[in-house]
Design a protein around this motif. Structure first.
Motif, PDB file in Angstrom:
ATOM      1  N   TRP A  44      11.670  42.687   0.857  1.00 51.15           N
ATOM      2  CA  TRP A  44      11.476  42.608   2.302  1.00 51.15           C
ATOM      3  C   TRP A  44      11.360  43.999   2.917  1.00 51.15           C
ATOM      4  N   ASN A  92      -1.391  37.885   1.575  1.00 48.79           N
ATOM      5  CA  ASN A  92      -0.397  36.846   1.327  1.00 48.79           C
ATOM      6  C   ASN A  92       0.987  37.394   1.660  1.00 48.79           C
ATOM      7  N   GLU A  94       5.137  36.523   3.726  1.00 47.30           N
ATOM      8  CA  GLU A  94       6.100  35.721   4.479  1.00 47.30           C
ATOM      9  C   GLU A  94       6.615  36.605   5.604  1.00 47.30           C
ATOM     10  N   VAL A  96       8.977  36.925   9.042  1.00 48.33           N
ATOM     11  CA  VAL A  96      10.093  36.352   9.790  1.00 48.33           C
ATOM     12  C   VAL A  96      10.345  37.210  11.019  1.00 48.33           C
ATOM     13  N   ARG A 172       9.104  31.706  11.326  1.00 49.14           N
ATOM     14  CA  ARG A 172       8.652  32.119   9.991  1.00 49.14           C
ATOM     15  C   ARG A 172       7.198  31.670   9.819  1.00 49.14           C
ATOM     16  N   ILE A 174       4.300  31.622   6.732  1.00 48.75           N
ATOM     17  CA  ILE A 174       4.049  31.844   5.311  1.00 48.75           C
ATOM     18  C   ILE A 174       2.564  31.662   5.039  1.00 48.75           C
ATOM     19  N   ALA A 176       0.050  31.695   1.956  1.00 48.18           N
ATOM     20  CA  ALA A 176      -0.087  31.659   0.498  1.00 48.18           C
ATOM     21  C   ALA A 176      -1.538  31.291   0.182  1.00 48.18           C
ATOM     22  N   TRP A 183       7.229  27.835  10.759  1.00 48.50           N
ATOM     23  CA  TRP A 183       8.607  27.365  10.759  1.00 48.50           C
ATOM     24  C   TRP A 183       9.297  27.784  12.051  1.00 48.50           C
ATOM     25  N   ASN A 188      10.174  23.227   9.092  1.00 49.92           N
ATOM     26  CA  ASN A 188       8.728  23.344   8.944  1.00 49.92           C
ATOM     27  C   ASN A 188       8.047  22.484  10.013  1.00 49.92           C
ATOM     28  N   LYS A 239       7.511  40.125   3.840  1.00 51.81           N
ATOM     29  CA  LYS A 239       7.598  40.208   2.380  1.00 51.81           C
ATOM     30  C   LYS A 239       6.245  39.808   1.809  1.00 51.81           C
ATOM     31  N   ARG A 241       3.637  38.444  -0.869  1.00 47.41           N
ATOM     32  CA  ARG A 241       3.741  37.391  -1.876  1.00 47.41           C
ATOM     33  C   ARG A 241       2.752  37.622  -3.010  1.00 47.41           C
TER      34      ARG A 241
END
Length: 241
Positions: A44, A92, A94, A96, A172, A174, A176, A183, A188, A239, A241
């Protein structure tokens, strides 16, 4: 009622209990805009240090300040895009962040942002995690697609555990590859595939219908919106991915 005096022998036990309670409080209350050791070890990175705008670029000279460990939107140049974007781009990831809204707040966090759409050259555009005071701010058109945590103008968020005005919410995002999810407070609320026929049809019916290949960018900036209403951010971390 008579109170019995505390015996001296009991003081060490009481002191030990107090120290344990204090330790637990500190352990559970992480300092804002910092990373835990585990977060550092798992990749992170902070996007906002709570003190400066390092790593960010304002699209106008005004519009954003750092105050009390918060990144706040303030009044700026009318008619100009008053947003703030990351210097770096991401594919890609994440993401937050915590946000705090006030009455009638309207903002958003855009991701995979670029400014090279020929149809709106120079404007920074991307997919958007909507931030809104759903009670006191209602869009006149397509309002159900522009509520808190929705994929703005495309997919409404569902079953949202919203905290009251003035309290911190945790969001959040994400990404991918083509699967993306939103989120809110660990729930979710949106999930979609940006490479399928369903998403393509949603874009055709949206405000983005004239933007060629909208939503298909491979990488881009993170952008925080300043729409002229109060909004605060903190604990922004990412972070890869």
């Amino acid at each position: 009622m008579k109170f019995k005096p505390i015996k001296m022998k009991a003081l060490p036990c009481l002191l030990l209990i107090f120290i344990q309670i204090l330790f637990l409080c500190r352990a559970n209350g992480q300092t804002p805009n910092t990373l835990t050791k585990k977060e550092q070890e798992t990749g992170w990175h902070l996007l906002f240090d709570g003190k400066t705008l390092n790593g960010w670029r304002k699209l106008t000279d005004s519009g954003w300040i750092v105050e009390n460990g918060e990144l706040k939107a303030v009044g700026g140049s009318i008619g100009k895009q008053m947003d703030i974007i990351t210097m770096d781009q991401y594919d890609n990831f994440e993401l937050v962040f915590e946000f705090k809204i006030s009455q009638a707040s309207n903002s958003g966090v855009k991701y995979l942002v670029t400014n090279d759409y020929p149809e709106q050259k120079g404007a920074y555009l991307g997919l958007e995690y909507q931030i809104l005071d759903d009670i006191n701010f209602v869009y006149p058109d397509r309002g159900e697609l522009r509520t808190l945590s929705s994929l703005y103008d495309l997919i409404p968020a569902t079953k949202k555990p919203i905290k009251p005005l003035g309290k911190w919410n945790t969001a959040r995002i994400i990404v991918a590859n083509h699967e993306i999810s939103h989120w809110l407070n660990d729930s979710n609320v949106v999930r979609y595939q940006r490479d399928d026929a369903v998403f393509k049809e949603l874009v055709k019916k949206s405000k983005y219908k004239n933007l060629k290949n909208f939503g298909k960018m491979e990488r881009g900036h993170i952008l925080l919106q300043n729409e002229g209403s109060p909004i605060s951010f903190r604990n922004i971390k990412i972070k890869k991915r």
